[in-house]
Design a protein around this motif. Sequence first.
Motif, PDB file in Angstrom:
ATOM      1  N   GLU A 176       5.319  -4.567  -2.168  1.00  0.00           N
ATOM      2  CA  GLU A 176       5.168  -5.328  -3.632  1.00  0.00           C
ATOM      3  C   GLU A 176       3.933  -6.226  -3.690  1.00  0.00           C
ATOM      4  N   GLU A 178       1.764  -7.634  -5.729  1.00  0.00           N
ATOM      5  CA  GLU A 178       1.508  -8.854  -6.338  1.00  0.00           C
ATOM      6  C   GLU A 178       2.126  -9.910  -5.586  1.00  0.00           C
ATOM      7  N   LYS A 179       3.104  -9.600  -4.912  1.00  0.00           N
ATOM      8  CA  LYS A 179       3.742 -10.720  -3.913  1.00  0.00           C
ATOM      9  C   LYS A 179       3.038 -11.323  -2.851  1.00  0.00           C
ATOM     10  N   ALA A 181      -0.399 -11.101  -2.811  1.00  0.00           N
ATOM     11  CA  ALA A 181      -1.703 -11.709  -3.409  1.00  0.00           C
ATOM     12  C   ALA A 181      -2.139 -12.887  -2.875  1.00  0.00           C
ATOM     13  N   ASN A 183      -2.681 -16.811  -2.607  1.00  0.00           N
ATOM     14  CA  ASN A 183      -1.934 -17.822  -3.269  1.00  0.00           C
ATOM     15  C   ASN A 183      -2.345 -19.144  -2.808  1.00  0.00           C
ATOM     16  N   THR A 343     -10.237 -11.257  -5.636  1.00  0.00           N
ATOM     17  CA  THR A 343      -8.751 -10.988  -6.423  1.00  0.00           C
ATOM     18  C   THR A 343      -8.597  -9.555  -6.912  1.00  0.00           C
ATOM     19  N   LEU A 346      -5.816  -5.981  -5.085  1.00  0.00           N
ATOM     20  CA  LEU A 346      -4.926  -5.115  -5.501  1.00  0.00           C
ATOM     21  C   LEU A 346      -4.939  -3.488  -6.146  1.00  0.00           C
ATOM     22  N   ASP A 347      -5.984  -3.698  -7.132  1.00  0.00           N
ATOM     23  CA  ASP A 347      -6.333  -2.574  -7.960  1.00  0.00           C
ATOM     24  C   ASP A 347      -6.573  -1.538  -6.948  1.00  0.00           C
ATOM     25  N   LYS A 350      -3.341  -0.226  -5.286  1.00  0.00           N
ATOM     26  CA  LYS A 350      -2.529   0.719  -6.443  1.00  0.00           C
ATOM     27  C   LYS A 350      -2.988   1.997  -6.475  1.00  0.00           C
ATOM     28  N   ASP A 355       1.820   0.762  -4.129  1.00  0.00           N
ATOM     29  CA  ASP A 355       2.429  -0.177  -4.952  1.00  0.00           C
ATOM     30  C   ASP A 355       3.990   0.425  -5.025  1.00  0.00           C
TER      31      ASP A 355
END
Length: 371
Positions: A176, A178-179, A181, A183, A343, A346-347, A350, A355
Amino acid sequence: MPRKIKVAEVVSRLESGGVESMLLNYLGHFKHPEDFDIHIITQDINDERCIKQFQDAGYTVDVITHKRKSILKNVIELYRLMHSERFNVVHAHTTLTNFYILWIARLTGAKKLISHSHNSFVSKSKVKQAIWSVLKMLNKASANIWMACGHDAGVFLYGEKAVRSGKVQILNNAIELEKYAFNPEARDRIRREYNIGKTDYVIGHVGRFMKQKNHKYLIDIFAEFNRRVPDSYLLLLGTGELEDEIHHYVNERGLSDRVIFTGSVANVEDFYSAMDVFVLPSLYEGFPVVSVEAQAADLPILISDNVDPSCDITNNVNFIPVNLRFTIWVNEIINLSTQKRNTLILDVLKTKNYDIHNESKKLESIYKNVD
């Protein structure tokens, strides 16, 4: 009402590790979980917290006698369980010993028999290599689906030709994204919790305390790094049979106030944000889930060259031999210490099919297409 598809996931043990993370990721993202009755079958060396994670997710956890204690009891208990439950799908995750699990599954009526390779073992012993060759043949004969977490793990168990031809299905260690990423709030919170300063440099590692993960070498790396960069910490996440031994080694090196043992944690994603670099000097690996997690957090990563090179999805992974002096690793960590986080990472993940929201559909489809 149609009968649910009964699935058995058979693992060596339930601890905070790659196989367990992979299963929780995939099973937890099925589009129609109500169509399945999933059992996790494990042997009796377990982490109670990990067992609870699977139970809380709605899966049945069945514990059988470990084969190291009694092969006969292990086989009998596994047969009785499979005969009683009548599974449609049996997915074996024990790599070299998948074959006996799948033979028992075949005897008890399972139609879909999946052998999954999660590791690429290394040994110079000719005796061990000969034994492995036999086990590999047995595995190939016992399954009607060959699966692996990555290229090297696939080649190890099934051979280069089988991987190249597409006979081996590669199931990416998707997460997952986004989880995981980066922070900043989680970074500050974890650092406050463990009394780590905002500007202190943190080397991180996530892995079971076992020979494969090469923790003593990692401690040696950190000892030299800490000598050069005193305001630094080593953050060790995980549990395992060698944990006490590593604690003793840390004390012997006089690093007990600089090495942090967190044990098994439920919020591992927060700890990646607290790290500045991720280091994995394993003696062997397949395709480690932690390498994907660390890349999602956009950490600079140093990994042993024994690890599948295809785990470098983002061009952010640096491979170093573990037969070199640990000072080479230290120099590389220092070189990476000024790297900024991106940042947009993630792209990339994916695009490369990591993903879990997309990849879980593949396994769900395999399970549903029961002959």
